[in-house]
Write a protein that holds these residues in place. Structure first.
Motif, PDB file in Angstrom:
ATOM      1  N   LEU A  58       0.900  -1.202   0.057  1.00  0.00           N
ATOM      2  CA  LEU A  58      -0.001  -0.112  -0.047  1.00  0.00           C
ATOM      3  C   LEU A  58       1.041   1.263   0.005  1.00  0.00           C
ATOM      4  CD1 LEU A  58      -3.022  -0.952   2.534  1.00  0.00           C
ATOM      5  CD2 LEU A  58      -2.441  -1.531   0.066  1.00  0.00           C
ATOM      6  N   VAL A  59       0.296   2.257  -0.593  1.00  0.00           N
ATOM      7  CA  VAL A  59       0.949   3.624  -0.795  1.00  0.00           C
ATOM      8  C   VAL A  59       0.042   4.660   0.078  1.00  0.00           C
ATOM      9  CG1 VAL A  59       2.017   5.585  -2.144  1.00  0.00           C
ATOM     10  CG2 VAL A  59       2.233   2.704  -2.818  1.00  0.00           C
ATOM     11  N   ASP A  60       0.627   5.281   1.127  1.00  0.00           N
ATOM     12  CA  ASP A  60      -0.209   6.304   1.872  1.00  0.00           C
ATOM     13  C   ASP A  60       0.416   7.437   1.747  1.00  0.00           C
ATOM     14  OD1 ASP A  60      -1.695   7.519   3.811  1.00  0.00           O
ATOM     15  OD2 ASP A  60      -1.649   6.140   5.411  1.00  0.00           O
ATOM     16  N   THR A  61      -0.376   8.324   0.927  1.00  0.00           N
ATOM     17  CA  THR A  61       0.381   9.864   0.683  1.00  0.00           C
ATOM     18  C   THR A  61      -0.333  10.923   1.723  1.00  0.00           C
ATOM     19  OG1 THR A  61      -1.600  10.217  -0.689  1.00  0.00           O
ATOM     20  CG2 THR A  61       0.650   9.324  -1.864  1.00  0.00           C
ATOM     21  N   HIS A  62      -0.678  10.556   2.593  1.00  0.00           N
ATOM     22  CA  HIS A  62      -1.317  11.511   3.679  1.00  0.00           C
ATOM     23  C   HIS A  62      -1.035  11.137   5.101  1.00  0.00           C
ATOM     24  CE1 HIS A  62      -4.391  14.780   4.282  1.00  0.00           C
ATOM     25  NE2 HIS A  62      -3.522  14.678   5.433  1.00  0.00           N
ATOM     26  N   VAL A  63       0.161  11.322   5.810  1.00  0.00           N
ATOM     27  CA  VAL A  63       0.599  10.884   6.956  1.00  0.00           C
ATOM     28  C   VAL A  63       1.240  12.066   7.671  1.00  0.00           C
ATOM     29  CG1 VAL A  63       2.230   9.300   8.330  1.00  0.00           C
ATOM     30  CG2 VAL A  63       0.882   8.465   6.101  1.00  0.00           C
ATOM     31  N   HIS A  64       0.940  12.152   8.849  1.00  0.00           N
ATOM     32  CA  HIS A  64       1.568  13.336   9.821  1.00  0.00           C
ATOM     33  C   HIS A  64       2.352  12.605  10.770  1.00  0.00           C
ATOM     34  CE1 HIS A  64      -1.215  16.702   8.661  1.00  0.00           C
ATOM     35  NE2 HIS A  64      -1.932  15.819   8.324  1.00  0.00           N
ATOM     36  N   VAL A  65       3.747  12.558  10.569  1.00  0.00           N
ATOM     37  CA  VAL A  65       4.790  11.786  11.345  1.00  0.00           C
ATOM     38  C   VAL A  65       5.170  12.705  12.443  1.00  0.00           C
ATOM     39  CG1 VAL A  65       6.960  10.666  11.465  1.00  0.00           C
ATOM     40  CG2 VAL A  65       5.598  10.414   9.312  1.00  0.00           C
ATOM     41  N   ASN A  66       5.239  14.144  12.327  1.00  0.00           N
ATOM     42  CA  ASN A  66       5.497  15.050  13.486  1.00  0.00           C
ATOM     43  C   ASN A  66       6.795  14.902  14.005  1.00  0.00           C
ATOM     44  OD1 ASN A  66       2.620  15.094  13.010  1.00  0.00           O
ATOM     45  ND2 ASN A  66       2.230  14.059  14.729  1.00  0.00           N
ATOM     46  N   ASP A  67       7.841  14.341  13.150  1.00  0.00           N
ATOM     47  CA  ASP A  67       9.200  14.163  13.520  1.00  0.00           C
ATOM     48  C   ASP A  67      10.075  15.173  12.580  1.00  0.00           C
ATOM     49  OD1 ASP A  67      11.311  13.261  14.946  1.00  0.00           O
ATOM     50  OD2 ASP A  67      10.990  11.148  14.125  1.00  0.00           O
ATOM     51  N   PRO A  68      10.901  15.979  13.252  1.00  0.00           N
ATOM     52  CA  PRO A  68      11.287  16.349  14.685  1.00  0.00           C
ATOM     53  C   PRO A  68      10.111  17.423  15.135  1.00  0.00           C
ATOM     54  CG  PRO A  68      12.732  17.446  13.229  1.00  0.00           C
ATOM     55  CD  PRO A  68      11.878  16.766  12.282  1.00  0.00           C
ATOM     56  N   GLY A  69      10.432  17.727  16.398  1.00  0.00           N
ATOM     57  CA  GLY A  69       9.739  18.770  17.045  1.00  0.00           C
ATOM     58  C   GLY A  69       8.463  18.329  17.961  1.00  0.00           C
ATOM     59  N   ARG A  70       7.737  17.410  17.383  1.00  0.00           N
ATOM     60  CA  ARG A  70       6.621  16.763  18.168  1.00  0.00           C
ATOM     61  C   ARG A  70       6.549  15.414  18.233  1.00  0.00           C
ATOM     62  NH1 ARG A  70       3.850  21.577  15.507  1.00  0.00           N
ATOM     63  NH2 ARG A  70       3.365  22.963  17.083  1.00  0.00           N
ATOM     64  N   THR A  71       7.829  14.771  18.571  1.00  0.00           N
ATOM     65  CA  THR A  71       8.106  13.428  18.423  1.00  0.00           C
ATOM     66  C   THR A  71       7.323  12.742  19.729  1.00  0.00           C
ATOM     67  OG1 THR A  71      10.114  13.831  19.660  1.00  0.00           O
ATOM     68  CG2 THR A  71      10.116  13.306  17.072  1.00  0.00           C
ATOM     69  N   GLU A  72       6.679  13.536  20.647  1.00  0.00           N
ATOM     70  CA  GLU A  72       5.828  12.914  21.606  1.00  0.00           C
ATOM     71  C   GLU A  72       4.635  12.689  20.982  1.00  0.00           C
ATOM     72  OE1 GLU A  72       4.998  17.364  22.315  1.00  0.00           O
ATOM     73  OE2 GLU A  72       6.948  15.943  21.619  1.00  0.00           O
ATOM     74  N   ASP A  93       5.143  12.095   3.873  1.00  0.00           N
ATOM     75  CA  ASP A  93       4.932  12.919   5.234  1.00  0.00           C
ATOM     76  C   ASP A  93       4.417  14.186   4.810  1.00  0.00           C
ATOM     77  OD1 ASP A  93       5.478  13.474   8.006  1.00  0.00           O
ATOM     78  OD2 ASP A  93       7.052  14.683   7.176  1.00  0.00           O
ATOM     79  N   MET A  94       3.608  14.511   5.698  1.00  0.00           N
ATOM     80  CA  MET A  94       3.007  15.982   5.607  1.00  0.00           C
ATOM     81  C   MET A  94       4.058  17.056   6.001  1.00  0.00           C
ATOM     82  SD  MET A  94       0.133  16.316   3.964  1.00  0.00           S
ATOM     83  CE  MET A  94      -0.939  15.301   3.126  1.00  0.00           C
ATOM     84  N   PRO A  95       3.897  18.304   5.680  1.00  0.00           N
ATOM     85  CA  PRO A  95       4.808  19.162   5.998  1.00  0.00           C
ATOM     86  C   PRO A  95       4.553  19.824   7.339  1.00  0.00           C
ATOM     87  CG  PRO A  95       3.372  20.118   4.150  1.00  0.00           C
ATOM     88  CD  PRO A  95       2.865  18.763   4.445  1.00  0.00           C
ATOM     89  N   LEU A  96       3.577  19.687   7.976  1.00  0.00           N
ATOM     90  CA  LEU A  96       3.185  20.342   9.130  1.00  0.00           C
ATOM     91  C   LEU A  96       3.313  19.373  10.491  1.00  0.00           C
ATOM     92  CD1 LEU A  96      -0.765  21.431   9.479  1.00  0.00           C
ATOM     93  CD2 LEU A  96       0.284  20.036   7.656  1.00  0.00           C
ATOM     94  N   ASN A  97       3.003  19.862  11.496  1.00  0.00           N
ATOM     95  CA  ASN A  97       3.100  19.221  13.068  1.00  0.00           C
ATOM     96  C   ASN A  97       4.440  18.796  13.334  1.00  0.00           C
ATOM     97  OD1 ASN A  97       0.446  19.661  12.620  1.00  0.00           O
ATOM     98  ND2 ASN A  97      -0.223  17.695  12.523  1.00  0.00           N
ATOM     99  N   SER A  98       5.552  18.786  12.477  1.00  0.00           N
ATOM    100  CA  SER A  98       6.698  18.695  12.804  1.00  0.00           C
ATOM    101  C   SER A  98       7.219  19.993  12.852  1.00  0.00           C
ATOM    102  CB  SER A  98       7.601  18.115  11.813  1.00  0.00           C
ATOM    103  OG  SER A  98       7.365  18.879  10.441  1.00  0.00           O
ATOM    104  N   LEU A  99       8.409  20.249  13.754  1.00  0.00           N
ATOM    105  CA  LEU A  99       8.965  21.711  13.729  1.00  0.00           C
ATOM    106  C   LEU A  99      10.469  21.176  13.406  1.00  0.00           C
ATOM    107  CD1 LEU A  99       7.522  22.412  17.297  1.00  0.00           C
ATOM    108  CD2 LEU A  99       7.014  23.657  15.223  1.00  0.00           C
TER     109      LEU A  99
END
Length: 444
Positions: A58-72, A93-99
């Motif tokens: 499978l190919v998932d093109t919409h994932v918020h990994v949040n790394d680095p910056g919000r790795t908790e 990986d999406m461009p936001l929710n990471s820092l």
């Protein structure tokens, strides 16, 4: 190259349909799809999975990994483990929710450096389109991002502000100039502001605060911009079935628009969300069962192109009992395939449809020409599934960093028995191998 692996099954999903076959793998690439009883080449090992179904990974093109910056909240190690356990072999990986957010080449390199040693599956990156970063879009494109994410309403994080219509037009014109792709969170901020905003635990109040008209208006405006600028656009996480006729008409007219929906919109309904159960909160929201029926119709007729997770995790403390203040996001990397298969089979679809929606179409969206199908020349990425086996979702068994799930306690069809990345087994009934994923770049 010499064949080193033959993966055999009575049910292999290929572009020509499902058939008994032996898949010959050489150097991580599919060398040939052979008859089921084909002789195993000398020196190759045979893995016979019997009647389990072999799907393209499978190919998932919409994932918020949040790394680095919000790795908790999540990280590349845990997110890609969960993906591998769920039959996903490639994610973007999406461009936001990471820092920092992925809005400059420098920020992209930071994220790539973090991901490189942690990725259990192949991983690529979207760039971000923000007010004032038009100058960064072409460099990001040249650096290998797969396209650009923007919001038309507040994103939920201060470092990733929305685009107004003028800013959207400016960014779209720039992206269209180099043949790029804009992927859009399409909710209209004016319609959201006009909707009733009530705090509290009632899901009905939250649903009223994110009305369908907000999606419909934003999508109509996006279609107009894409038509005027000859731009390629993609609508993220469609939840409003009201927008389907608009989208279908735009496609028929030749507007370059594609659309995704998500497992939660296709398997969960507003009627079943308990008050206070903010594990069900996402934006746009889970809507009514009648709306869901029309989304499935949109999948069947091709108006909706693909299904991806919008995996958007958080820590448990952010999932407060107040729908207005709780973090909006549903974690489903590990569960998307069985959740969709459970509902798809109930509605008369087969795993060939699921493979098209969750592997082939997302790969085509991103231009991942080596992914998305079981045929010679593609990467030897496979998800092996027992489609008739069931399991009950136990949050303790999830690989996500925070094991909060709207699917807890649900019994689902489709047990992923193994996952293969370029001919190597990376998941064997929930036992995960060490990271072997590669970082992907557009057209590479």
């Amino acid at each position: 190259m010499d064949v080193n692996l033959v993966l055999r099954s009575t049910r292999v999903i290929t572009p020509e349909g499902t058939r008994a076959a032996s898949i010959a793998v050489a150097g991580g690439t599919i060398a040939a799809v052979l008859p089921h009883d084909a002789e195993v080449p000398a020196g190759a090992r045979l893995e016979d999975v019997g009647d389990d179904v072999v799907l393209p990974g499978l190919v998932d093109t919409h994932v918020h990994v949040n790394d680095p910056g919000r790795t908790e909240w999540e990280g590349f190690w845990t997110a890609t483990r969960a993906a591998a356990a769920g039959g996903i072999t490639t994610l973007l990986d999406m461009p936001l929710n990471s820092l920092p957010p992925t809005t400059t080449v420098e920020h992209l390199r930071i994220k790539q450096d973090v991901a490189r040693s942690k990725a259990h599956i192949d991983t690529g990156f979207w760039g971000g389109a923000l007010p004032g970063n038009v100058k960064d879009l072409r460099p990001l494109h040249d650096a290998g991002v797969f396209g650009f994410k923007c919001f038309l309403s507040p994103s939920g994080v201060d470092e990733f502000p929305q685009l107004d219509q003028e800013q959207l037009a400016t960014s779209l014109a720039e992206i269209a100039g180099f043949g790029g792709l804009m992927i859009v969170h399409a909710e209209d901020p004016h319609e959201l502001d006009a909707a009733p905003q009530r705090k509290g635990a009632k899901y009905a109040d939250f649903l009223a605060s994110r009305p369908r008209v907000a999606e419909n208006t934003a999508i109509e405006n996006l279609i107009n911009q894409a038509r005027r600028l000859s731009a390629r656009v993609h609508v993220l996480h469609l939840s409003s079935s009201d927008a389907l006729p608009l989208i279908a008409a735009a496609k028929a007219e030749g507007v370059q628009i594609t659309v995704e929906s998500c497992p939660h919109f296709l398997t969960l309904t507003a009627e079943e969300v308990p008050d206070g159960a903010t594990e069900f909160k996402c934006c746009p929201p889970i809507r009514e069962a009648a709306n869901q029926d029309l989304l499935w119709q949109g999948l069947a007729d091709g108006t909706i192109d693909c299904i991806v997770s919008d995996h958007s995790p958080s820590t448990a403390d952010l999932k407060t009992g107040d729908f207005a203040s709780a973090w909006g996001g549903i974690s489903s990397l590990q569960l998307g395939l069985p959740a969709i298969w459970t509902e798809a089979r109930r509605r008369g679809h087969d795993l060939t449809d699921v493979a098209r929606w969750m592997s082939q179409a997302p790969a085509e969206l991103a231009g991942l020409s080596r992914k998305g199908a079981i045929e010679a020349g593609r990467d030897a990425d496979f998800a092996v599934v027992d489609p008739d086996a069931t399991f009950t979702v136990d949050p303790a068994e999830l690989q996500h960093r925070n094991r909060i799930t709207a699917y807890a306690g649900r019994t689902l069809y489709g047990v992923v028995t193994s996952t293969w990345l370029r001919g190597e087994r990376i998941n064997d009934r929930g036992t995960l191998a060490e990271p072997s994923g590669r970082l992907l770049e557009r057209n590479n």
